[in-house]
Design an enzyme around this catalytic site. Structure first.
Site, PDB file in Angstrom:
ATOM      1  CD  GLU A  56      -1.891   2.297   2.087  1.00  0.00           C
ATOM      2  OE1 GLU A  56      -1.642   3.357   1.534  1.00  0.00           O
ATOM      3  OE2 GLU A  56      -1.753   1.978   3.161  1.00  0.00           O
ATOM      4  CB  CYS A  73      -2.870   5.965   3.628  1.00  0.00           C
ATOM      5  SG  CYS A  73      -1.275   5.282   4.721  1.00  0.00           S
TER       6      CYS A  73
END
Length: 541
Positions: free
Chosen positions: A293, A327
């Site tokens: 990720e 994020c």
């Protein structure tokens, strides 16, 4: 004799404690904050359960008070990484063959220890070392970490129960083996829960790991190692390697036992590790699993029918909670010109109400960015906007590094939909807004989809549900986690498995069974009950 068929039902999510003044959890946390604030922890390398001190040390400091040293840590060299590979493979021989229910019991004990004894310890370490306020620490280092433990056991139970059907005269079953080697877990500073999950998801499925923790999250990560050991995780299953990520990655990817990467961090770093793995493919026992990720440039797209107050709240919280270092943090917003004035007014009101400062003061909503590199990066984007002809800073913009790395919540307004801060990832408390003409929704949504190379999170706001549905369809690939009338942050384990595609990663969805499947190799076994003794087909007889 173990002959039970054990299943683990869907767990409840860990309740978020309120931490009201005078509450038992608040008193306990404040006591732990004071205790840890007085310590300078000596953080060793941990290989095969053995603490190693190289003498090559670095410091861990508070982001909100960068002169306050929380810990010193010992850095690995090439020798220590090679030792860790050997220790991991030694542990793999037994851990890979340990019954999965035994592995699950260890993980479930981790959840219970964290929900009780370790809750104030991990929360305090995350607050001090990563500059999170009480709530942000509680939902991360306590609740989400606990949820990962419990839900992953449930998902493992589902996976192991997936079996093929039997045929006439034969039995079939599926065996789920761990990968034939070790996993390199490279973890970020921003979530203690992610640091834990990147190690523990493969480990639950029978794998072993080399853990490269973020230098700026070492304090909380070191306490995680203590939690794992107390829960009964055997030595060598996870090997704790502070130090240079480039060195660790280079040595790990050269080993024939390298079986995969579990990664959260920058796109550039993940690309580099992927290239190293590709260059060494001929050395490996099996093709490695590469799960990552990476970056994001998360958006809020506002339809003219949207509720201005709801948009303002989502923009403020989505962009500025934990200083925009999630994020999933909102970093760019597309909004009709007719709504922008009211939304900006409300964002400014909230910015005036919140306080910024030390995490020890519970009144502070905003804290510091993680380190000087982050501070300098944020400041450079703000300075660029101040000098630009096609943008202006309409809120915030002040930066102060006198005591800590403090950056005010900042809003940049631009007339250029491809302005620098609309395109590039910043990872700080900066939201760039492009107000568009109300009658140009289609052009604006096309810009939203095509401007950024990333595809992590995004949100659409509107009261016209049919219009929202059309926008969601047009933005189908723009975000792996998509929100309607909510901020683009706050994914919950078991509810919104997290991950994105494009330049945001492999979208293997932490917090879901998809991720666990990446860490196993299935073997199908067919057993014929009565073996044939004649080669002829029936019609030949």
């Amino acid at each position: 004799m173990k002959n039970s068929v054990i299943t683990f039902p869907v767990p409840a999510n860990e309740p978020v404690k309120a931490y009201l003044a005078g509450s038992p959890e608040r008193v306990e946390l404040e006591k732990e904050l004071k205790r840890q604030s007085k310590l300078v922890v000596d953080i060793p390398i941990i290989i095969g359960g053995e603490e190693i001190r190289t003498g090559d040390v670095g410091k861990v400091t508070c982001p909100h008070d960068h002169k306050h040293v929380l810990a010193t840590y010992h850095k690995v060299g090439k020798k220590e990484v090679e030792m860790a590979v050997k220790a991991a493979m030694k542990a793999w021989k037994e851990w890979s063959r340990t019954p999965w229910t035994t592995r699950a019991a260890v993980v479930m004990k981790m959840a219970e220890l964290l929900a009780t004894k370790y809750r104030p310890i991990l929360n305090a370490a995350t607050m001090l070392g990563q500059s999170k306020n009480i709530y942000q620490a509680e939902i991360d280092s306590a609740c989400e970490t606990i949820d990962f433990f419990r839900y992953n056991v449930h998902y493992a139970s589902k996976i192991y129960s997936m079996q093929p059907k039997d045929g006439v005269g034969h039995l079939n079953h599926m065996e789920y083996r761990p990968l034939e080697g070790f996993i390199l877990a490279v973890t970020p500073f921003n979530f203690t829960s992610i640091a834990s999950n990147l190690c523990m998801t493969p480990v639950l499925m029978g794998n072993v790991a080399l853990w490269k923790p973020s230098t700026t999250a070492l304090l909380s990560n070191y306490y995680l190692m203590q939690l794992y050991k107390e829960a009964g995780l055997p030595d060598g299953v996870i090997n704790f390697l502070p130090g240079s990520g480039a060195l660790i990655g280079e040595v790990a990817t050269q080993s024939k036992y390298f079986s995969g990467i579990h990664f959260t961090g920058s796109t550039e770093t993940f690309n580099s590790l992927w290239r190293q793995a590709g260059q060494n493919l001929g050395k490996y026992i099996s093709y490695p699993r590469l799960v990552g990720e990476t970056g994001g440039k998360d958006f809020i797209f506002v339809h003219p029918s949207a509720d201005a107050k709801a948009v303002a709240t989502a923009a403020f919280c989505g962009a500025f909670e934990f200083q925009g270092q999630k994020c999933s943090a909102a970093s760019r917003m597309y909004i009709p010109k007719s709504l922008w004035g009211d939304v900006l007014k409300d964002i400014k009101r909230m910015a005036k109400e919140v306080k910024m400062g030390d995490v020890a003061d519970a009144k502070n909503f905003i804290n510091a960015v993680i380190d000087q590199a982050s501070f300098d990066k944020c400041k450079s984007y703000i300075d660029y906007a101040k000098k630009a002809k096609d943008a202006k800073v309409v809120m915030g913009g002040k930066c102060d590094k006198t005591k800590g790395w403090f950056v005010e919540p900042t809003v940049i307004e631009t007339t250029n939909p491809r302005f620098k801060s609309m395109v590039e990832e910043i990872f700080g408390p900066i939201l760039t807004v492009y107000p568009y003409d109300d009658n140009k929704v289609d052009e604006a949504v096309k810009l939203c989809d095509e401007t950024s190379p990333y595809g992590l999170t995004g949100a659409v706001f509107g009261r016209d549900r049919l219009a929202v549905e059309k926008l969601a369809d047009k933005l189908s690939y723009a975000a792996g986690n998509f929100y309607i009338n909510d901020k683009p942050t706050g994914a919950v384990v078991g509810m919104q498995p997290f991950g994105g595609a494009r330049a945001s990663g492999t979208n293997d969805k932490a917090g879901g069974e998809f991720n666990l499947i990446r860490w196993i190799i299935p073997r199908v076994i067919k057993e014929t009950l009565v073996s044939p003794t004649d080669y002829r087909y029936t019609y030949l007889k």
